[in-house]
Enzyme design. Structure first.
Site, PDB file in Angstrom:
ATOM      1  CG  ASP A  88     108.922  10.333  74.657  1.00 41.90           C
ATOM      2  OD1 ASP A  88     110.058  10.244  74.158  1.00 41.90           O
ATOM      3  OD2 ASP A  88     108.581  11.258  75.402  1.00 41.90           O
ATOM      4  CB  CYS A 129     108.374  12.093  67.930  1.00 44.70           C
ATOM      5  SG  CYS A 129     107.235  11.209  66.822  1.00 44.70           S
ATOM      6  CG  ASP A 130     106.875  12.927  72.694  1.00 51.14           C
ATOM      7  OD1 ASP A 130     106.327  12.671  71.611  1.00 51.14           O
ATOM      8  OD2 ASP A 130     106.369  12.631  73.779  1.00 51.14           O
ATOM      9  CE  LYS A 131     110.320  14.551  76.123  1.00 50.36           C
ATOM     10  NZ  LYS A 131     109.320  13.713  75.464  1.00 50.36           N
ATOM     11  CB  CYS A 201     100.880   9.168  69.190  1.00 51.86           C
ATOM     12  SG  CYS A 201     102.047   7.790  69.123  1.00 51.86           S
ATOM     13  CD  GLU A 452     106.130  11.388  77.913  1.00 58.78           C
ATOM     14  OE1 GLU A 452     106.441  12.543  77.621  1.00 58.78           O
ATOM     15  OE2 GLU A 452     105.885  10.519  77.078  1.00 58.78           O
ATOM     16  CB  SER A 478     102.594  10.600  78.488  1.00 61.66           C
ATOM     17  OG  SER A 478     102.007  10.654  77.218  1.00 61.66           O
TER      18      SER A 478
END
Length: 563
Positions: A88, A129-131, A201, A452, A478
């Protein structure tokens, strides 16, 4: 809680490798070096999202190898396969971000395809990570075969002149770098320091939020969310995950035995306690959808009202994931919540025991990071869902990261039809005190892909206006976002929601404590404007996102596909 042992004859993999008629199949396995003994054992699929473009995933091949070691130690045979992943941060503020949320469905679908085409007895899912995390959890729920999540862990914070910095520090500093206030040498030094190595992150952004919530859901072992990516302990955890996967197969424990309504409520309570990413209001309903449970946004408010915010993590507070790790981790937060009667300790976990038993030895080791329930940062949780004539189906805000003076705000709308347009105006300091910046046609259908938006929100903070202006959007933010930034406004503009007919100067009223988001217009005026409204031409009309925009539902329902 005890499950019947799985008999060999009931193992899914037997239809693939057992009997005379499966001789050709076994021959193909033997072409890869597998022996008859290995094929007679339980077969465990390992879905690994390793790639060389996401820092949170750059080491997942090694994590997956440790998982394989654990599977073999427990007497089963591992098979690794790959899934996609979008970073992202790298995709931020250009067309690439349109593909991030949509990748969640592709991750889930790809795991489903691999596990149906090759009927494994169990799965270990290795995201970070995100998704990718929610996509893999959704797949586990959908497939409902013994499964466990084993993430890659958080990145350490960077250090510059003795102070912690992270990726969000850079995003927030863009306006000062563009104006020359931060010189080229210092900017380069910040670039070199902010992200020191592998891992998700380092703040409580979306990736780390979801990895931590997996512990409360019971679908991951304790430590999954907070053990730093570069610590040897992360590899030991991966081996334990491999062993646990085989135990789940032997005991016949499946994801839907674990991810119950009570477990989902536990996850929301944890989210509220540590002020996690607003994107959890997309992903938890999507996971619930896969197990046949409705999880409307109003449930988030109900849990938030009774759950104190006791852990103030970056971006809303000063602490990074490594601080939470040393303070006792997610387990310590859960134990504090359990002691206050705020979560259900009877839910089952992939460790094969109750949540209460899994966290029995946990303790708060640093009360400056994890506060006791009687001394919270805020009396209510980190997220709030807002409703009103501007968001009839709801919207979401990370209230723990909003300045007190912005919890209630009224101001004139400043309309932007895209994130890029808004970001350019903010970075060039063309926004005015008191305005409510509106970014529309960035929802699941309109974006398409529900971008995002860290650049505009970070830029608002970077120019020192996070206590002067608010931002609302039918897109999303985000997990690194701070300030009065309200996303997921539903229905979205492309679907004919009221946000589509806002005009410059309309007065928008935000009341976060009262959970309200309204525009100062009569019902008659809104209806009149909507009657005259026509949807714009789709921004993308070919390929995956064109199909995605036709199938995807509202942000208020988790942006899942229509049934």
């Amino acid at each position: 809680m005890k499950k019947s042992p799985a008999k060999k004859g009931n193992q899914r993999s037997r239809v693939m490798v057992e009997g005379v008629a499966k001789g050709p199949h076994r021959s193909l396995f033997k072409a890869m070096g597998f022996t008859d003994k290995e094929l007679s054992a339980p077969l465990v699929g390992i879905a690994c999202a390793f790639n060389e473009i996401i820092p949170g995933h750059i080491h997942l091949d090694k994590i997956a190898q440790a998982v394989k070691d654990g599977v073999r130690m427990a007497g089963a045979t591992p098979f690794m396969f790959a899934t996609i992943g979008v970073c992202d941060g790298i995709a931020m503020n250009h067309e690439g971000m349109k593909y991030s949320l949509g990748s969640r469905e592709l991750v889930a679908d790809s795991v489903e395809i691999m596990a149906r085409a090759h009927p494994f007895d169990g799965l270990v899912l290795v995201p970070n990570c995100d998704k990718i995390v929610p996509g893999m959890v959704m797949a586990a729920a959908r497939l409902n075969i013994p499964s466990i999540i084993c993430s890659g862990g958080p990145m350490l914070a960077g250090r510059l002149e003795g102070k912690a910095i992270d990726l969000n520090t850079l995003f927030a500093s863009i306006p000062r770098a563009v104006s020359g206030e931060i010189g080229e040498f210092v900017w380069k030094e910040m670039e070199n320091c902010a992200c020191p190595g592998a891992g998700a992150c380092s703040g409580m952004f979306t990736a780390n939020t979801m990895n931590c919530l997996c512990e409360a859901l019971g679908i991951a072992l304790p430590g999954n969310g907070t053990i730093p990516a570069v610590f040897a302990e992360r590899y030991r955890l991966a081996k334990e995950a491999g062993i646990a996967a085989v135990n789940l197969i032997k005991r016949g424990i499946r994801p839907r035995d674990i991810m119950t309504r009570e477990a989902l409520v536990n996850a929301i309570a944890l989210d509220m306690a540590f002020g996690g990413s607003s994107n959890s209001a997309l992903h938890l309903p999507a996971i619930a959808h896969e197990v046949g449970i409705e999880l409307p946004l109003r449930v988030f408010n109900k849990i938030s009202e009774r759950t104190p915010h006791i852990c103030n993590m970056v971006p809303g507070g000063p602490h990074h994931l490594e601080d939470l790790y040393y303070a006792g981790g997610v387990q310590a937060i859960l134990k504090e919540l359990l002691g206050g009667g705020l979560i259900n300790g009877k839910t089952l976990t992939v460790a094969g025991k109750s949540l209460a038993a899994s966290i029995r030895s946990a303790a708060i080791k640093d009360a400056t990071v994890i506060r006791p329930l009687n001394d919270p940062y805020h009396q209510t949780g980190g997220l709030a869902a807002l409703f009103g004539n501007l968001a009839p189906e709801g919207s979401i805000v990370k209230q723990s990261a909003v300045a007190p003076e912005m919890l209630k705000h009224s101001g004139p709308a400043r309309i932007f039809e895209s994130e890029g347009e808004a970001a350019d105006a903010i970075i060039s300091r063309k926004v005015r005190t008191g305005e409510v910046i509106v970014i529309r046609y960035e929802g699941p259908k309109g974006g398409p892909g529900m971008q995002e938006m860290l650049t505009p929100t970070a830029a608002i903070k970077g120019i020192g206006m996070d206590k002067d202006v608010a931002l609302i959007t039918d897109g999303r933010f985000s997990g690194a976002t701070t300030g009065a930034s309200i996303g997921h406004v539903s229905p979205e503009a492309m679907a004919g929601g009221p946000i589509a007919v806002l005009r410059n100067g309309d007065i928008i009223e935000i009341d976060i404590p009262a959970k309200k988001l309204n525009v100062r217009l009569t019902k008659t005026e809104i209806r009149k404007r909507l009657k005259d409204w026509r949807p714009p031409k789709p921004k993308i009309s070919t390929g995956y996102l064109a199909r995605y925009s036709r199938l995807v539902t509202s942000g208020s329902t988790g942006a899942v596909f229509e049934d």
